[in-house]
Design a protein around this motif. Structure first.
Motif, PDB file in Angstrom:
ATOM      1  N   VAL A  54      38.376  38.265  47.130  1.00  0.00           N
ATOM      2  CA  VAL A  54      39.756  38.993  47.048  1.00  0.00           C
ATOM      3  C   VAL A  54      39.547  40.423  46.648  1.00  0.00           C
ATOM      4  CG1 VAL A  54      41.881  38.990  45.838  1.00  0.00           C
ATOM      5  CG2 VAL A  54      41.084  36.758  46.924  1.00  0.00           C
ATOM      6  N   LYS A  55      38.601  40.727  45.535  1.00  0.00           N
ATOM      7  CA  LYS A  55      38.582  42.001  45.275  1.00  0.00           C
ATOM      8  C   LYS A  55      37.918  42.942  46.348  1.00  0.00           C
ATOM      9  CE  LYS A  55      36.363  44.318  41.454  1.00  0.00           C
ATOM     10  NZ  LYS A  55      35.343  44.337  40.159  1.00  0.00           N
ATOM     11  N   LYS A  58      40.507  43.849  49.059  1.00  0.00           N
ATOM     12  CA  LYS A  58      41.542  44.737  48.507  1.00  0.00           C
ATOM     13  C   LYS A  58      40.890  46.072  48.349  1.00  0.00           C
ATOM     14  CE  LYS A  58      44.846  45.471  44.468  1.00  0.00           C
ATOM     15  NZ  LYS A  58      44.439  46.693  43.758  1.00  0.00           N
ATOM     16  N   GLN A  59      39.549  46.210  48.009  1.00  0.00           N
ATOM     17  CA  GLN A  59      38.795  47.630  47.905  1.00  0.00           C
ATOM     18  C   GLN A  59      38.798  48.012  49.497  1.00  0.00           C
ATOM     19  OE1 GLN A  59      34.974  46.524  46.309  1.00  0.00           O
ATOM     20  NE2 GLN A  59      35.721  47.007  44.194  1.00  0.00           N
ATOM     21  N   LYS A  61      40.894  47.176  51.923  1.00  0.00           N
ATOM     22  CA  LYS A  61      42.303  47.663  52.504  1.00  0.00           C
ATOM     23  C   LYS A  61      42.545  49.139  51.863  1.00  0.00           C
ATOM     24  CE  LYS A  61      44.214  43.131  52.966  1.00  0.00           C
ATOM     25  NZ  LYS A  61      45.434  42.206  52.556  1.00  0.00           N
ATOM     26  N   ASP A  62      42.129  49.345  50.660  1.00  0.00           N
ATOM     27  CA  ASP A  62      42.505  50.615  50.155  1.00  0.00           C
ATOM     28  C   ASP A  62      41.575  51.805  50.904  1.00  0.00           C
ATOM     29  OD1 ASP A  62      44.245  49.481  48.237  1.00  0.00           O
ATOM     30  OD2 ASP A  62      42.572  49.693  46.495  1.00  0.00           O
ATOM     31  N   GLU A  87      37.967  37.992  55.084  1.00  0.00           N
ATOM     32  CA  GLU A  87      39.180  36.969  55.128  1.00  0.00           C
ATOM     33  C   GLU A  87      38.943  35.497  55.673  1.00  0.00           C
ATOM     34  OE1 GLU A  87      42.325  39.245  56.598  1.00  0.00           O
ATOM     35  OE2 GLU A  87      42.951  39.781  54.691  1.00  0.00           O
ATOM     36  N   ASP A 134      48.919  37.786  47.780  1.00  0.00           N
ATOM     37  CA  ASP A 134      48.897  38.948  47.186  1.00  0.00           C
ATOM     38  C   ASP A 134      49.440  38.867  46.102  1.00  0.00           C
ATOM     39  OD1 ASP A 134      48.376  41.671  46.742  1.00  0.00           O
ATOM     40  OD2 ASP A 134      50.146  42.155  47.734  1.00  0.00           O
TER      41      ASP A 134
END
Length: 147
Positions: A54-55, A58-59, A61-62, A87, A134
């Motif tokens: 998940v981390k 997220k990284q 996506k940023d 994913e 999320d």
């Protein structure tokens, strides 16, 4: 079979298929898992590995947002492709109705009456939705219900 073993098997399959991009992404993920195991001197279970995935998502996506803002679509596309690979190892995402019912159940279970009880509600929700929704959206939904 554990998630770590699945990741290692997928890495071997990517090597055999000569899929360099997928192999690189899986190696990066397994390196992050190994780093945590070495730093904390523990063997990670599936839930802890899920939180690492998940981390990582997220990284990426940023990073994709930043590359898009900088008009570097080639790099943003690379990040988005890595997100798709990562994913695939996450559990099925929860629908909005499922998230809403979990929030209602957590509020009822804790007897939350206001914002001061948000930590209790989130403490119950986090293990149930880890990797499946999320957490920022969950937090906002809980905040709106308790306000």
């Amino acid at each position: 079979m554990s998630l770590k073993a699945t990741l290692q098997d997928e890495q071997k399959a990517a090597m055999r298929a000569k899929d360099k991009f997928r192999l690189g992404t899986l190696r990066m993920l397994l390196a992050a898992v190994k780093q945590v195991e070495i730093d904390e001197r523990i063997t990670l279970d599936d839930d802890q590995i899920l939180s690492i995935i998940v981390k990582q998502v997220k990284q990426r996506k940023d990073a994709a947002e930043q590359f898009t803002a900088a008009e570097r679509q080639d790099l943003a596309d690379k990040e988005l492709a890595e997100i798709e690979i990562l994913e695939a190892f996450l559990p099925q995402a929860l629908s909005e109705q499922e998230v809403a019912s979990l929030i209602e159940a957590a509020i009822a279970q804790t007897g939350a009456a206001g914002m001061q009880d948000m930590g209790k509600v989130m403490g119950i929700l986090k293990p149930q939705v880890q990797g499946r929704a999320d957490m920022g959206a969950i937090s906002a939904a809980v905040r709106s219900k308790l306000a």
